[in-house]
Design a protein around this motif. Structure first.
Motif, PDB file in Angstrom:
ATOM      1  N   ILE B  39     -17.428  94.126 -11.446  1.00 28.14           N
ATOM      2  CA  ILE B  39     -16.899  95.488 -11.445  1.00 28.14           C
ATOM      3  C   ILE B  39     -15.553  95.427 -10.706  1.00 28.14           C
ATOM      4  N   LEU B  47     -14.506 103.191 -10.270  1.00 27.70           N
ATOM      5  CA  LEU B  47     -15.101 101.908 -10.599  1.00 27.70           C
ATOM      6  C   LEU B  47     -15.057 101.662 -12.104  1.00 27.70           C
ATOM      7  N   TRP B  49     -16.749  98.899 -14.911  1.00 28.62           N
ATOM      8  CA  TRP B  49     -17.612  97.770 -15.203  1.00 28.62           C
ATOM      9  C   TRP B  49     -16.874  96.801 -16.121  1.00 28.62           C
ATOM     10  N   ARG B  52     -21.241  91.400 -17.698  1.00 24.59           N
ATOM     11  CA  ARG B  52     -22.398  90.878 -17.013  1.00 24.59           C
ATOM     12  C   ARG B  52     -22.937  89.642 -17.702  1.00 24.59           C
ATOM     13  N   TYR B  96     -15.556  93.375  -7.475  1.00 24.19           N
ATOM     14  CA  TYR B  96     -16.886  93.241  -6.901  1.00 24.19           C
ATOM     15  C   TYR B  96     -17.806  92.486  -7.863  1.00 24.19           C
ATOM     16  N   TRP B 101     -29.103  96.662 -10.040  1.00 19.93           N
ATOM     17  CA  TRP B 101     -27.923  97.245  -9.419  1.00 19.93           C
ATOM     18  C   TRP B 101     -28.192  97.492  -7.955  1.00 19.93           C
ATOM     19  N   GLY B 102     -28.910  96.586  -7.323  1.00 20.14           N
ATOM     20  CA  GLY B 102     -29.280  96.827  -5.933  1.00 20.14           C
ATOM     21  C   GLY B 102     -28.444  96.107  -4.902  1.00 20.14           C
ATOM     22  N   TRP B 104     -24.681  94.316  -3.852  1.00 20.92           N
ATOM     23  CA  TRP B 104     -23.248  94.215  -4.127  1.00 20.92           C
ATOM     24  C   TRP B 104     -22.602  93.229  -3.170  1.00 20.92           C
ATOM     25  N   GLY B 105     -21.569  92.558  -3.652  1.00 23.62           N
ATOM     26  CA  GLY B 105     -20.712  91.800  -2.757  1.00 23.62           C
ATOM     27  C   GLY B 105     -19.782  92.740  -2.014  1.00 23.62           C
ATOM     28  N   GLN B 106     -19.042  92.192  -1.063  1.00 22.24           N
ATOM     29  CA  GLN B 106     -18.152  93.032  -0.267  1.00 22.24           C
ATOM     30  C   GLN B 106     -16.841  93.321  -0.988  1.00 22.24           C
TER      31      GLN B 106
END
Lengths: 109, 114
Positions: B39, B47, B49, B52, B96, B101-102, B104-106
């Motif tokens: 993302i 945001l 997308w 994936r 990101y 969807w739980g 995430w990277g920083q």
């Protein structure tokens, strides 16, 4: 091109209740769109609050709830706290592709 | 618990290819039936997308970016990657990675500039 629409901004008083909505340009949002809701504060990565319409993660405060309302996905905050001031994004699934809404800036005032 | 970390060059020249890696720690990229997404978010904007992949290599892409995007997975290194070709200034953003969807990277900032 599929468009997902959210309210650009909303204002709520502390302790109040507010509902954010998420509409699809293709028609009514159903559970088959697997609506998700994310919270993002300045300088931070998004955090998932709600998945699959109304399911909560272990970290989701109880005051947040998800639903379908009038053909849209909805996120309701009950008993709003000052720390809920943030940007909120919804996400919908279109058969192999995800589309984010434009986001709602929630002000707690 | 699973954690994600994006790495890659912070500056890319126009027309070149932007390449990022998302490293997965605290769990195997092959365990469970998860999709792993990329993302992006331009400064001050929403945001978007990008696409994936799952552990078997099955991919889906944003139609608006499909012609320029390749997402791949390396299960031996427990990571997945993003290549975005022919970049322009419009590709400048925070990128990101996420486990749908739980987790995430920083995020990592990529600037496209000569």
């Amino acid at each position: 091109q599929t468009v997902v629409t959210q309210e650009p901004s909303l204002t709520v008083s502390p302790g109040g209740t507010v509902t954010l909505t998420c509409a699809s340009s293709t028609g009514a949002v159903t559970s088959g769109y697997f609506p998700h809701w994310f919270q993002q504060k300045p300088g931070q990565a998004p955090r998932t609050l709600i998945y699959n319409t109304n399911s909560k993660h272990s970290w989701t405060p109880a005051r947040f709830s998800g639903s379908l309302l009038g053909g849209k996905a909805a996120l309701t905050l009950s008993g709003v706290q000052p720390e809920d001031e943030a940007d909120y994004y919804c996400l919908l699934y279109y058969g192999g592709a995800w589309v984010f809404g434009g986001g709602t800036k929630l002000t707690v005032l | 618990q699973v954690q994600l970390q994006e790495t890659g060059p912070g500056l890319v020249k126009p027309s070149q290819t932007l390449s990022l890696i998302c490293s997965v720690s605290g769990g195997s990229i092959s365990s469970g039936s998860y999709y792993w997404s990329w993302i992006r978010q331009p400064a001050g904007k929403g945001l978007e997308w990008i696409g994936r992949i799952d552990a078997s290599g099955s991919t889906n892409y944003n139609p608006s970016l499909r012609s320029r995007v390749t997402i791949s997975v390396d299960t031996s290194k427990n990571q997945f990657s993003l290549d975005l070709s022919s970049v322009t200034a419009a590709d400048t953003a925070v990128y990101y990675c996420a486990r749908e969807w739980g987790v995430w990277g920083q995020g990592t900032t990529v600037i496209v500039s000569s």
